[in-house]
Design a protein around this motif. Structure first.
Motif, PDB file in Angstrom:
ATOM      1  N   VAL A 161       0.829  -1.207   0.000  1.00  0.00           N
ATOM      2  CA  VAL A 161       0.000   0.000   0.000  1.00  0.00           C
ATOM      3  C   VAL A 161       0.862   1.255   0.000  1.00  0.00           C
ATOM      4  O   VAL A 161       0.471   2.294  -0.559  1.00  0.00           O
ATOM      5  N   THR A 162       2.049   1.182   0.608  1.00  0.00           N
ATOM      6  CA  THR A 162       2.963   2.325   0.577  1.00  0.00           C
ATOM      7  C   THR A 162       3.394   2.622  -0.848  1.00  0.00           C
ATOM      8  O   THR A 162       3.423   3.784  -1.286  1.00  0.00           O
ATOM      9  N   ALA A 163       3.702   1.585  -1.602  1.00  0.00           N
ATOM     10  CA  ALA A 163       4.078   1.766  -3.003  1.00  0.00           C
ATOM     11  C   ALA A 163       2.922   2.342  -3.818  1.00  0.00           C
ATOM     12  O   ALA A 163       3.117   3.240  -4.654  1.00  0.00           O
ATOM     13  N   LEU A 164       1.719   1.867  -3.567  1.00  0.00           N
ATOM     14  CA  LEU A 164       0.559   2.383  -4.303  1.00  0.00           C
ATOM     15  C   LEU A 164       0.278   3.842  -3.933  1.00  0.00           C
ATOM     16  O   LEU A 164      -0.079   4.654  -4.793  1.00  0.00           O
ATOM     17  N   ALA A 165       0.436   4.168  -2.660  1.00  0.00           N
ATOM     18  CA  ALA A 165       0.269   5.568  -2.240  1.00  0.00           C
ATOM     19  C   ALA A 165       1.302   6.454  -2.925  1.00  0.00           C
ATOM     20  O   ALA A 165       1.017   7.599  -3.301  1.00  0.00           O
ATOM     21  N   ILE A 174      -6.646   2.450  -3.770  1.00  0.00           N
ATOM     22  CA  ILE A 174      -5.849   1.329  -3.257  1.00  0.00           C
ATOM     23  C   ILE A 174      -6.766   0.146  -2.940  1.00  0.00           C
ATOM     24  O   ILE A 174      -6.463  -1.001  -3.266  1.00  0.00           O
ATOM     25  N   ALA A 175      -7.889   0.443  -2.312  1.00  0.00           N
ATOM     26  CA  ALA A 175      -8.842  -0.609  -1.950  1.00  0.00           C
ATOM     27  C   ALA A 175      -9.345  -1.344  -3.194  1.00  0.00           C
ATOM     28  O   ALA A 175      -9.405  -2.575  -3.230  1.00  0.00           O
ATOM     29  N   VAL A 179      -8.573  -5.123  -4.012  1.00  0.00           N
ATOM     30  CA  VAL A 179      -9.830  -5.819  -3.709  1.00  0.00           C
ATOM     31  C   VAL A 179      -9.975  -6.007  -2.194  1.00  0.00           C
ATOM     32  O   VAL A 179     -10.145  -7.114  -1.680  1.00  0.00           O
ATOM     33  N   ILE A 180      -9.865  -4.913  -1.482  1.00  0.00           N
ATOM     34  CA  ILE A 180     -10.100  -4.873  -0.044  1.00  0.00           C
ATOM     35  C   ILE A 180     -11.026  -3.696   0.234  1.00  0.00           C
ATOM     36  O   ILE A 180     -11.302  -2.892  -0.659  1.00  0.00           O
ATOM     37  N   SER A 181     -11.505  -3.566   1.454  1.00  0.00           N
ATOM     38  CA  SER A 181     -12.399  -2.459   1.778  1.00  0.00           C
ATOM     39  C   SER A 181     -11.591  -1.167   1.947  1.00  0.00           C
ATOM     40  O   SER A 181     -10.414  -1.201   2.312  1.00  0.00           O
ATOM     41  N   PRO A 182     -12.224  -0.002   1.690  1.00  0.00           N
ATOM     42  CA  PRO A 182     -11.533   1.272   1.898  1.00  0.00           C
ATOM     43  C   PRO A 182     -11.028   1.447   3.330  1.00  0.00           C
ATOM     44  O   PRO A 182      -9.948   2.001   3.550  1.00  0.00           O
ATOM     45  N   SER A 183     -11.800   0.968   4.309  1.00  0.00           N
ATOM     46  CA  SER A 183     -11.364   1.110   5.699  1.00  0.00           C
ATOM     47  C   SER A 183     -10.117   0.274   5.964  1.00  0.00           C
ATOM     48  O   SER A 183      -9.223   0.690   6.717  1.00  0.00           O
ATOM     49  N   THR A 184     -10.033  -0.898   5.329  1.00  0.00           N
ATOM     50  CA  THR A 184      -8.839  -1.733   5.486  1.00  0.00           C
ATOM     51  C   THR A 184      -7.636  -1.069   4.832  1.00  0.00           C
ATOM     52  O   THR A 184      -6.532  -1.067   5.393  1.00  0.00           O
TER      53      THR A 184
END
Length: 224
Positions: A161-165, A174-175, A179-184
């Protein structure tokens, strides 16, 4: 209401920003200063949501002022936008490292300025992420540095997620990509920032490039 403080040594620049902001609903200019030292004192007194700070000023410049804001726990709610006359300015890179949320060139379109301030006030994303990524990548490539400590503290998902950010993706993007929830997604980003002592996403992006999680040659991932 987003509370804004202006720090620039050019009276006409301050007057122009004030006139634009005060003509818009949802913005309040709570003060202005002509140099970094007086600006820092006023920021500590009035605690704005966003501080627009010129990078080059007499006395204390914008980089030093930004570093002092970032180092003061009582100012953790203040988000700094660096103002510059140049889109690709080494001073801007140093300011991002010091803790600025992002930057805007002074001749930016009014709508982009207003949008940037809203984004900075939320503390959720970089301003002009594509431009900021190119700026950071350029100076990281120009100034090779040892990989910063902390990468080993991240889980594989947090590194992802750091790389995607660093590619400018929002939490929602990112979510969708993973394929994860936005809160995750938000939780993973927050945990990575905590482990790396990153004040905001700007510093997370700097880390991603310095540590080699992403490079200037990487193609941005396709957005879902």
């Amino acid at each position: 209401m987003i509370r804004i403080l202006l720090v620039d040594d050019q009276p006409l620049i301050r007057a122009g920003f004030r006139a634009l902001l005060e003509a818009e609903d949802g913005f309040e200019v709570v003060g202005e200063a002509a140099d970094g030292a007086s600006g820092l004192a006023l920021i500590r007194e009035r605690l704005p949501d966003v501080a627009l700070i010129d990078v080059q000023m007499p006395g204390m410049n914008g980089i030093e002022a930004t570093g002092r804001i970032a180092a003061d726990p009582s100012l953790s709610g203040v988000h700094v936008i660096i103002l510059t006359n140049y889109g690709m300015d080494e001073y801007v890179y140093e300011a991002l490292r010091a803790g600025a949320t992002g930057f805007l060139v002074k001749d930016t379109e009014p709508a982009d300025l207003l949008h940037g301030i809203r984004v900075a006030a939320r503390g959720e994303a970089l301003l002009s992420p594509a431009i900021t990524r190119r700026l950071i990548a350029e100076f990281v490539a120009r100034r090779p540095q040892p990989a910063p400590s902390g990468a080993s503290l991240l889980t594989e998902r947090e590194r992802e997620v750091t790389a995607l950010a660093a590619h400018g993706m929002s939490n929602d993007e990112i979510a969708a990509h993973l394929v994860i929830s936005p809160s995750t997604a938000k939780t993973h980003v927050s945990r990575a920032m905590t482990k790396l002592h990153a004040r905001d996403r700007a510093q997370l992006v700097v880390f991603a490039y310095q540590s080699g999680l992403v490079s200037a040659d990487d193609a941005p991932p396709r957005r879902s």
